[in-house]
Scaffold this motif. Sequence first.
Motif, short mmCIF file in Angstrom:
data_model
loop_
_atom_site.label_atom_id
_atom_site.label_comp_id
_atom_site.label_asym_id
_atom_site.label_seq_id
_atom_site.Cartn_x
_atom_site.Cartn_y
_atom_site.Cartn_z
N ASN A 105 0.87 -1.17 0.00
CA ASN A 105 0.00 0.00 0.00
C ASN A 105 0.91 1.23 0.00
O ASN A 105 1.68 1.46 0.93
CB ASN A 105 -0.89 -0.01 1.25
N GLU A 106 0.86 2.03 -1.11
CA GLU A 106 1.80 3.14 -1.23
C GLU A 106 1.59 4.22 -0.18
O GLU A 106 2.50 5.02 0.08
CB GLU A 106 1.73 3.75 -2.63
N ARG A 107 0.41 4.28 0.44
CA ARG A 107 0.16 5.30 1.46
C ARG A 107 0.66 4.86 2.83
O ARG A 107 1.35 5.61 3.53
CB ARG A 107 -1.34 5.63 1.54
N THR A 108 0.35 3.59 3.20
CA THR A 108 0.71 3.13 4.54
C THR A 108 2.05 2.39 4.57
O THR A 108 2.67 2.28 5.62
CB THR A 108 -0.38 2.17 5.08
N ASP A 124 -7.34 -9.12 -1.04
CA ASP A 124 -7.84 -7.79 -0.67
C ASP A 124 -7.58 -6.75 -1.76
O ASP A 124 -7.82 -5.56 -1.56
CB ASP A 124 -7.17 -7.33 0.63
N ILE A 125 -7.10 -7.20 -2.91
CA ILE A 125 -6.80 -6.27 -4.00
C ILE A 125 -7.93 -6.30 -5.02
O ILE A 125 -8.39 -7.37 -5.44
CB ILE A 125 -5.47 -6.66 -4.68
#
Length: 301
Positions: A49-52, A60-61
Amino acid sequence: MARSIWSGFLSFGLVSIPVRLYSATQEHEVDFHQFERGTSDRIRYKRINERTGDEVEYDDIVKGHEVTGGEYVIVEKDELEEIAPGRSRALEIEQFVELAEIDPIHFQKSYYLGPGGDDNDTSYALLRTALQKTDRAAVAKFVMRSKEYLACVRASGQVLVLETMYFADEIRDPGKELGDLPKAASKGKQLDMAVDLIEAMTEEWKPKQYHDTYTERVEELVEAKRKGEEVVTESAPAATGVTDLLTALQDSVAAAKKGRAGGARKQAPAKKSAKKKTPAKKSAAKKSAAKKTSAKKRSAA
């Protein structure tokens, strides 16, 4: 028996034939893993996840399609399957065409199309034989793995072969991709020699005489490095200049004809010498027998 990768019904008119799809080809490939240079540390990919910065499980994708800058429409796998529930099991023949009319550039990947059950052997064989007799191919569409394919179904020996095909708008225009291309060659000695070379090198198509030499060289490279041996590389050929073209063609034609004539000469003498060997032995045997007889007569005298 191989496991099918798709099953459904091949239909044309009011006829519906249960069929199963199987892979028809497999590629040569030497497996490599990735390492950091100078270490024995493997490089592995993770879904992050690029944000977290957290790793995400595959289940889950979901898929997202960008509609405007930075804005996406999220689509679930179930939603994709629901929009074509019937078509996911249907291989619908749209038309029949002359097989020779299809430019091979449209062909994508080959599959074997086998009967889907013991009770439909007759209809399967009937379609296969009809395609062979008319030299036609069926053009069909079907859905596999959430993607619609254009397909060509043709007969090959005892089996139906399905070729997935590119749609017309998926094939790039060579004029746009490559720019101006050379004009047609004018009539002349160069063209005549080029035709002669093609004729001299024309042989019966024997696919088994070809094999993947690059993969073999890769395997040899790996083995040589394992043994600590020196690796020898091949130099690339140089382009033939315009001024040397005619000479190169003439030499190539001569070499091709010489090679073909040499192959014929190698076979012919072998047959003749085999026939002459037996009489030679017989005459030699007769001479030795005659010598022995005359020698006995002389000793008796």
